[in-house]
Enzyme design. Structure first.
Site, PDB file in Angstrom:
ATOM      1  N   ILE A 233       4.475 -16.139 -91.254  1.00  0.00           N
ATOM      2  CA  ILE A 233       3.420 -16.652 -92.135  1.00  0.00           C
ATOM      3  C   ILE A 233       2.130 -16.887 -91.353  1.00  0.00           C
ATOM      4  O   ILE A 233       1.030 -16.629 -91.851  1.00  0.00           O
ATOM      5  CB  ILE A 233       3.915 -17.958 -92.801  1.00  0.00           C
ATOM      6  N   ASP A 275       1.511 -24.755 -76.517  1.00  0.00           N
ATOM      7  CA  ASP A 275       2.598 -25.437 -77.221  1.00  0.00           C
ATOM      8  C   ASP A 275       1.961 -26.642 -77.906  1.00  0.00           C
ATOM      9  O   ASP A 275       1.423 -27.528 -77.216  1.00  0.00           O
ATOM     10  CB  ASP A 275       3.666 -25.869 -76.200  1.00  0.00           C
ATOM     11  N   ALA A 307       2.565 -23.820 -87.380  1.00  0.00           N
ATOM     12  CA  ALA A 307       3.710 -23.777 -86.449  1.00  0.00           C
ATOM     13  C   ALA A 307       4.815 -24.687 -86.969  1.00  0.00           C
ATOM     14  O   ALA A 307       4.559 -25.824 -87.370  1.00  0.00           O
ATOM     15  CB  ALA A 307       3.273 -24.234 -85.055  1.00  0.00           C
ATOM     16  N   GLY A 308       6.026 -24.168 -87.004  1.00  0.00           N
ATOM     17  CA  GLY A 308       7.129 -24.982 -87.512  1.00  0.00           C
ATOM     18  C   GLY A 308       8.459 -24.452 -87.002  1.00  0.00           C
ATOM     19  O   GLY A 308       8.593 -23.276 -86.663  1.00  0.00           O
ATOM     20  N   LEU A 315      23.339 -34.337 -91.800  1.00  0.00           N
ATOM     21  CA  LEU A 315      22.801 -35.568 -91.226  1.00  0.00           C
ATOM     22  C   LEU A 315      23.758 -36.208 -90.225  1.00  0.00           C
ATOM     23  O   LEU A 315      23.332 -36.655 -89.150  1.00  0.00           O
ATOM     24  CB  LEU A 315      22.491 -36.584 -92.337  1.00  0.00           C
ATOM     25  N   ASN A 317      25.684 -34.922 -88.239  1.00  0.00           N
ATOM     26  CA  ASN A 317      25.744 -34.175 -86.967  1.00  0.00           C
ATOM     27  C   ASN A 317      24.380 -34.010 -86.304  1.00  0.00           C
ATOM     28  O   ASN A 317      24.268 -33.323 -85.291  1.00  0.00           O
ATOM     29  CB  ASN A 317      26.345 -32.786 -87.210  1.00  0.00           C
ATOM     30  N   TYR A 371      14.174 -31.576 -90.982  1.00  0.00           N
ATOM     31  CA  TYR A 371      13.116 -30.666 -91.454  1.00  0.00           C
ATOM     32  C   TYR A 371      12.450 -31.228 -92.716  1.00  0.00           C
ATOM     33  O   TYR A 371      11.219 -31.242 -92.835  1.00  0.00           O
ATOM     34  CB  TYR A 371      13.756 -29.306 -91.730  1.00  0.00           C
ATOM     35  N   LYS A 375       8.588 -32.134 -93.413  1.00  0.00           N
ATOM     36  CA  LYS A 375       7.787 -31.391 -94.398  1.00  0.00           C
ATOM     37  C   LYS A 375       7.322 -32.263 -95.551  1.00  0.00           C
ATOM     38  O   LYS A 375       6.233 -32.062 -96.099  1.00  0.00           O
ATOM     39  CB  LYS A 375       8.582 -30.186 -94.900  1.00  0.00           C
TER      40      LYS A 375
END
Ligand code: NAD
Length: 465
Positions: A233, A275, A307-308, A315, A317, A371, A375
């Protein structure tokens, strides 16, 4: 451009059912047959067919003028659309139906809208557009008007789910004081091929001052920073921003330098191997931009935090390293970089910050607590950041991609990948360019009325819908 062993995911099912025998089998078994979406191509007309502008609901409409169809019609006409007075059963297939529902305030107005829209929807062509323009519920003066303003959302999201052949439906909500100038940019984006994968969305448009009319190269004079630009993307975003006139600084990790250089060369931009989580990343970005902003006549900064990473586990683990890595790249880095640019005075007049959220973040997704936290965090962040930028004449928004065919989604197990594609109203995954087009639209001067919003680019995915 793919790294060794990688490569974006590929929708073999869609390819199969677009062949003669595959299409016949899919039709017989009632299986989904995803349409080939109309996407941007240089020189193509705004619409694939004529446009019909309807006005429904009571008085007064914000857009009614003495001209037939009012101000919305003149926006469309000004962009080269051919308008028709009504949807004829034997007439050409419509490229778009735009409904001025700004006067809708009584319960009966919802039925009137549906009854007016029905015959037009029957006459839509492939990849046609339905855009309803209504009032924002919060701006309605009384509870019935607020109910009706919100009711428009139910109609539009449902129409989006009923349309086929690549057609989409979206709602623009007008805040008090917003009119044709503010709506022009969002309307033209939503009717165009550039919004191919934006479906079932509600975008609020606020009043804005000194708005320019939409133009052909709206990002002329902008310097655009795109993080994670080596592939996927981010790479597509760099390309579309450059196509729209911006000079691009492509950023990615040093390990991706070869692909990053390829992106930068393709868009005649600069590569910055960085980075975004590095301790000195904000300082290095400020220095780099300080050297480039103003050189070459660029005055406006566009900052795209693309960037992702994912580090998926249930959860129970999820260890600290997976939490830290994902929150660090996806959320903490955009916050730190943006603060540094703000402090350095680089996010001035007309600047744009665009975050990249995710439908997984908005809806939650099994195995992605880290994640989704990052987000959903992006969504909350742009909402709060935007008012801080307003005084400087800048905006902050986010896009929230659904399932997009990239190397990131190539790692999803095959069955889940199929579900991700087929449960969307458009019955397919998006392409990186679809997200890129939405980012570039938010970056335009004509999008100044779109503030603090999260626009999903998801083909009206079930997840997060
Ligand atoms: P991708 O994995 O193909 O590309 C991500 C890029 O970001 C890579 O080039 C990577 O090197 C770079 N990157 C990672 N960490 C970095 C760091 N610390 N500093 C600088 N660069 C870094 O991913 P994609 O599918 O193109 O996704 C792009 C964005 O869209 C991500 O934020 C992702 O979460 C989001 N998104 C993607 C999807 C999808 O379906 N592909 C859906 C929702 C959201």
């Amino acid at each position: 451009m793919a790294r060794p062993g990688g490569g974006p995911s590929r929708d073999l099912y869609a390819e199969l059912v677009r062949t003669g025998p595959g299409a016949a089998v899919a039709q017989r078994l009632g299986l989904p047959r995803p349409a080939v979406l109309r996407r941007h191509a240089d020189g193509q007309p705004l619409l694939a067919g004529p446009a019909l502008v309807l006005t429904t609901g009571g008085e007064p409409s914000v857009f009614r003028t003495r001209e037939a169809g009012g101000a919305l019609a003149s926006v469309l006409r000004g962009a080269g659309a051919h308008l028709v007075e009504r949807a004829e059963a034997d007439g050409p297939r419509l490229g778009a139906v735009v409904v001025d529902a700004t006067g809708a305030a009584r319960v009966d107005d919802l039925a009137a809208l549906g009854l007016a829209l029905g015959p037009a929807v029957r006459r839509l062509g492939p990849s046609a557009r339905v855009v309803v323009v209504g009032p924002a519920p919060g701006s309605a003066g009384d509870p019935e008007a607020a109910a009706v303003a919100q009711g428009l959302e139910g109609v539009v999201r449902t129409v989006g789910k009923e349309l086929r052949a690549g057609a989409t439906a979206n709602l623009l909500r007008l805040a008090p004081g917003a009119g044709a100038a503010e709506v022009a940019g969002p309307l033209l984006f939503l009717v165009s091929a550039r919004s191919a994968f934006v479906d079932g969305q509600v975008v609020e448009v606020a009043a804005a001052e000194g708005l320019p009319a939409p133009v052909a190269a709206p990002l002329d004079g902008a310097l655009a920073v795109v993080t994670g630009a080596a592939r996927g993307i981010g790479r597509a975003t760099a390309q579309v921003l450059a196509r729209q006139g911006a000079r691009v600084v492509a950023v990615d990790v040093p390990a991706a330098s070869a692909d990053l250089a390829a992106t930068a060369n393709a868009v005649r931009g600069h590569a910055l191997a960085l980075d975004v989580t590095a301790a000195d990343a904000p300082q290095r970005l400020v220095e780099h931009l300080g050297a480039h902003l103003g050189a070459g006549g660029d005055r406006r900064l566009v900052l795209v935090h693309n960037a992702g990473i994912t580090r998926d586990r249930l959860l129970v683990n999820l260890d600290a390293a997976r939490w830290d890595a994902v929150l660090g790249v996806n959320l903490a880095a955009p916050l730190r970089l943006t603060s540094a640019l703000l402090e350095a005075g680089l996010l001035g007049e007309g600047a744009r910050v665009v975050g990249v959220s995710s439908t997984s973040g908005l809806a939650g997704n099994r195995g992605q607590a880290n994640y989704a936290a990052s987000k959903a965090g992006v969504a909350g962040w742009v909402r709060a950041l935007d008012p801080q930028l307003a005084a400087a004449g800048a905006t902050a928004n986010a896009v929230a991609p659904g399932f997009v065919e990239t190397e990131m989604t190539a790692r999803i197990p095959p069955l889940l990948r199929q579900l991700g594609r087929r449960t969307a109203s458009l019955q397919q995954g998006g392409r990186p360019v679809d997200v890129a087009e939405a980012v570039a639209w938010l970056a335009e001067p004509a999008s100044a009325g779109v503030r603090g919003q999260v626009v999903r680019v998801c083909g009206q995915a079930l997840v997060g819908a």
